[in-house]
Design a protein around this motif. Structure first.
Motif, PDB file in Angstrom:
ATOM      1  N   SER A 236       0.804  -1.294  -0.200  1.00  0.00           N
ATOM      2  CA  SER A 236       0.080   0.023   0.064  1.00  0.00           C
ATOM      3  C   SER A 236       1.064   1.353   0.080  1.00  0.00           C
ATOM      4  O   SER A 236       0.379   2.377  -0.367  1.00  0.00           O
ATOM      5  N   ARG A 237       2.117   1.227   0.393  1.00  0.00           N
ATOM      6  CA  ARG A 237       2.788   2.392   0.334  1.00  0.00           C
ATOM      7  C   ARG A 237       3.478   2.537  -1.011  1.00  0.00           C
ATOM      8  O   ARG A 237       4.172   3.814  -1.285  1.00  0.00           O
ATOM      9  N   THR A 238       3.418   1.926  -1.934  1.00  0.00           N
ATOM     10  CA  THR A 238       4.104   1.757  -3.316  1.00  0.00           C
ATOM     11  C   THR A 238       3.683   3.274  -3.899  1.00  0.00           C
ATOM     12  O   THR A 238       4.614   3.808  -4.448  1.00  0.00           O
ATOM     13  N   PRO A 239       2.397   3.682  -4.085  1.00  0.00           N
ATOM     14  CA  PRO A 239       2.097   4.944  -4.811  1.00  0.00           C
ATOM     15  C   PRO A 239       2.833   5.988  -4.319  1.00  0.00           C
ATOM     16  O   PRO A 239       3.375   6.983  -4.635  1.00  0.00           O
ATOM     17  N   ILE A 240       2.707   6.145  -2.878  1.00  0.00           N
ATOM     18  CA  ILE A 240       3.250   7.292  -2.124  1.00  0.00           C
ATOM     19  C   ILE A 240       4.947   7.343  -2.277  1.00  0.00           C
ATOM     20  O   ILE A 240       5.355   8.128  -2.485  1.00  0.00           O
ATOM     21  N   CYS A 241       5.397   6.158  -2.061  1.00  0.00           N
ATOM     22  CA  CYS A 241       6.938   6.225  -2.344  1.00  0.00           C
ATOM     23  C   CYS A 241       7.503   6.371  -3.703  1.00  0.00           C
ATOM     24  O   CYS A 241       8.348   6.813  -4.106  1.00  0.00           O
ATOM     25  N   LYS A 242       6.631   5.990  -4.536  1.00  0.00           N
ATOM     26  CA  LYS A 242       7.071   6.143  -6.088  1.00  0.00           C
ATOM     27  C   LYS A 242       6.895   7.695  -6.502  1.00  0.00           C
ATOM     28  O   LYS A 242       7.784   8.415  -6.837  1.00  0.00           O
ATOM     29  N   SER A 243       5.890   8.412  -5.763  1.00  0.00           N
ATOM     30  CA  SER A 243       5.858   9.854  -5.812  1.00  0.00           C
ATOM     31  C   SER A 243       6.673  10.522  -5.408  1.00  0.00           C
ATOM     32  O   SER A 243       7.452  11.512  -5.665  1.00  0.00           O
ATOM     33  N   PHE A 244       7.086  10.079  -3.943  1.00  0.00           N
ATOM     34  CA  PHE A 244       8.106  10.765  -2.991  1.00  0.00           C
ATOM     35  C   PHE A 244       9.364  10.595  -3.608  1.00  0.00           C
ATOM     36  O   PHE A 244      10.135  11.663  -3.838  1.00  0.00           O
ATOM     37  N   ALA A 245       9.820   9.453  -4.170  1.00  0.00           N
ATOM     38  CA  ALA A 245      11.103   9.504  -5.102  1.00  0.00           C
ATOM     39  C   ALA A 245      11.236  10.095  -6.207  1.00  0.00           C
ATOM     40  O   ALA A 245      12.252  10.801  -6.659  1.00  0.00           O
ATOM     41  N   LYS A 246      10.028  10.172  -6.938  1.00  0.00           N
ATOM     42  CA  LYS A 246      10.245  11.190  -8.265  1.00  0.00           C
ATOM     43  C   LYS A 246      10.208  12.750  -7.878  1.00  0.00           C
ATOM     44  O   LYS A 246      11.142  13.088  -8.493  1.00  0.00           O
ATOM     45  N   TYR A 247       9.538  12.869  -6.928  1.00  0.00           N
ATOM     46  CA  TYR A 247       9.782  14.581  -6.299  1.00  0.00           C
ATOM     47  C   TYR A 247      10.892  14.611  -5.904  1.00  0.00           C
ATOM     48  O   TYR A 247      11.724  15.768  -5.986  1.00  0.00           O
ATOM     49  N   LEU A 248      11.394  13.874  -5.108  1.00  0.00           N
ATOM     50  CA  LEU A 248      12.895  14.172  -4.520  1.00  0.00           C
ATOM     51  C   LEU A 248      13.856  14.400  -5.463  1.00  0.00           C
ATOM     52  O   LEU A 248      14.692  15.131  -5.369  1.00  0.00           O
ATOM     53  N   VAL A 249      14.030  13.394  -6.312  1.00  0.00           N
ATOM     54  CA  VAL A 249      14.971  13.720  -7.780  1.00  0.00           C
ATOM     55  C   VAL A 249      14.730  14.915  -8.393  1.00  0.00           C
ATOM     56  O   VAL A 249      15.454  15.575  -8.703  1.00  0.00           O
ATOM     57  N   THR A 250      13.263  15.487  -8.741  1.00  0.00           N
ATOM     58  CA  THR A 250      12.954  16.522  -9.323  1.00  0.00           C
ATOM     59  C   THR A 250      13.694  17.691  -8.498  1.00  0.00           C
ATOM     60  O   THR A 250      14.324  18.798  -9.051  1.00  0.00           O
ATOM     61  N   TRP A 251      13.294  17.773  -7.098  1.00  0.00           N
ATOM     62  CA  TRP A 251      13.668  18.974  -6.400  1.00  0.00           C
ATOM     63  C   TRP A 251      15.393  19.070  -6.422  1.00  0.00           C
ATOM     64  O   TRP A 251      15.719  19.976  -6.128  1.00  0.00           O
ATOM     65  N   ARG A 252      15.810  17.751  -6.059  1.00  0.00           N
ATOM     66  CA  ARG A 252      17.526  17.666  -6.448  1.00  0.00           C
ATOM     67  C   ARG A 252      17.705  18.347  -7.569  1.00  0.00           C
ATOM     68  O   ARG A 252      18.773  19.392  -7.753  1.00  0.00           O
ATOM     69  N   ASN A 253      17.353  17.739  -8.918  1.00  0.00           N
ATOM     70  CA  ASN A 253      17.719  18.622  -9.968  1.00  0.00           C
ATOM     71  C   ASN A 253      17.516  20.099 -10.084  1.00  0.00           C
ATOM     72  O   ASN A 253      18.423  20.586 -10.828  1.00  0.00           O
ATOM     73  N   LYS A 254      16.312  20.622  -9.632  1.00  0.00           N
ATOM     74  CA  LYS A 254      16.170  21.838  -9.498  1.00  0.00           C
ATOM     75  C   LYS A 254      16.991  22.666  -8.665  1.00  0.00           C
ATOM     76  O   LYS A 254      17.453  23.730  -9.240  1.00  0.00           O
ATOM     77  N   ALA A 255      17.597  22.128  -7.488  1.00  0.00           N
ATOM     78  CA  ALA A 255      18.314  22.838  -6.646  1.00  0.00           C
ATOM     79  C   ALA A 255      19.801  22.867  -7.356  1.00  0.00           C
ATOM     80  O   ALA A 255      20.470  23.870  -7.209  1.00  0.00           O
ATOM     81  N   ILE A 256      20.162  21.845  -8.173  1.00  0.00           N
ATOM     82  CA  ILE A 256      21.283  21.970  -8.892  1.00  0.00           C
ATOM     83  C   ILE A 256      21.335  22.924  -9.943  1.00  0.00           C
ATOM     84  O   ILE A 256      22.363  23.380 -10.061  1.00  0.00           O
ATOM     85  N   ALA A 257      20.284  22.900 -10.704  1.00  0.00           N
ATOM     86  CA  ALA A 257      20.243  23.824 -11.787  1.00  0.00           C
ATOM     87  C   ALA A 257      20.340  25.594 -11.034  1.00  0.00           C
ATOM     88  O   ALA A 257      20.749  26.117 -11.831  1.00  0.00           O
ATOM     89  N   THR A 258      20.042  25.714 -10.190  1.00  0.00           N
ATOM     90  CA  THR A 258      20.452  27.066  -9.278  1.00  0.00           C
ATOM     91  C   THR A 258      22.105  27.201  -9.048  1.00  0.00           C
ATOM     92  O   THR A 258      22.362  28.338  -8.739  1.00  0.00           O
ATOM     93  N   GLY A 259      22.687  26.274  -8.999  1.00  0.00           N
ATOM     94  CA  GLY A 259      24.076  26.165  -8.949  1.00  0.00           C
ATOM     95  C   GLY A 259      24.441  25.891  -7.405  1.00  0.00           C
ATOM     96  O   GLY A 259      25.646  25.757  -7.249  1.00  0.00           O
TER      97      GLY A 259
END
Length: 192
Positions: free
Chosen positions: A113-136
């Motif tokens: 039952s955790r799968t949908p939340i964890c998939k979303s969490f993982a996708k967003y974590l990487v997205t936030w990380r990539n956006k942070a890197i893009a700021t320098g």
């Protein structure tokens, strides 16, 4: 007077010989340092199992190669291999290509039952990380920021029930951590 003339010539000849020896000694010191650096990089990269790493730990070969190159060429080689190593270390959270974060000791069995939340969490974590890197921002202090999407998913699935209940499907906690770390690092407000 003749003695002093010969003594002066001998001193001048010795100074000339020392001037010729100095560059050779500098080259040996430079190449010793180069070979030590390259072997150290290779051993750390192999320990971390960096994907595609193709250097070697043969000190004598590194030293011999250095003796045929200019200081600029050897510095360029060290910079290139250091950048490859740093890329591996950053991409895999400082743990190399074979790193998988261990599940917490008190982790429950995998709950589907955790799968949908964890998939979303993982996708967003990487997205936030990539956006942070893009700021320098380098995010050097944020270990979770270096996880791949699969590693973040595994981490989320393995957390305790209490931790899982605090997990945001949009990884808003990680977003806040990245914003704070980047704001401090870049010394300007960062909003992702």
């Amino acid at each position: 007077m003749q003695f002093w003339g010969k003594a002066c010539l001998a001193i001048i000849a010795m100074a000339g010989a020392l001037a010729c020896v100095a560059p050779a000694a500098q080259a040996q010191d430079r190449c010793t340092a180069y070979a030590n650096e390259m072997v150290g990089l290779d051993q750390r990269a192999r320990q971390m199992r960096c994907p595609g790493w193709s250097s070697h730990s043969n000190w004598q070969n590194h030293y011999n190669w250095c003796t045929t190159k200019t200081p600029a060429q050897t510095n360029g080689a060290v910079d290139t291999w250091s950048a490859k190593f740093d890329g591996c270390a950053f991409s895999y959270g400082g743990q190399g290509g074979g790193y998988k974060p261990p599940p917490p000791a008190n982790a429950p069995k995998q709950d589907a039952s955790r799968t949908p939340i964890c998939k979303s969490f993982a996708k967003y974590l990487v997205t936030w990380r990539n956006k942070a890197i893009a700021t320098g921002c380098t995010l050097g202090a944020v270990k979770e920021g270096s996880w791949s999407e699969g590693e973040a998913y595994t981490f989320c699935m393995g957390t305790s029930d209490a931790e899982f209940r605090t997990r945001s499907p949009q990884a808003l906690g990680a977003k806040g951590v990245f914003e704070k770390a980047c704001t401090q690092e870049l010394r300007r407000p960062i909003k992702l």
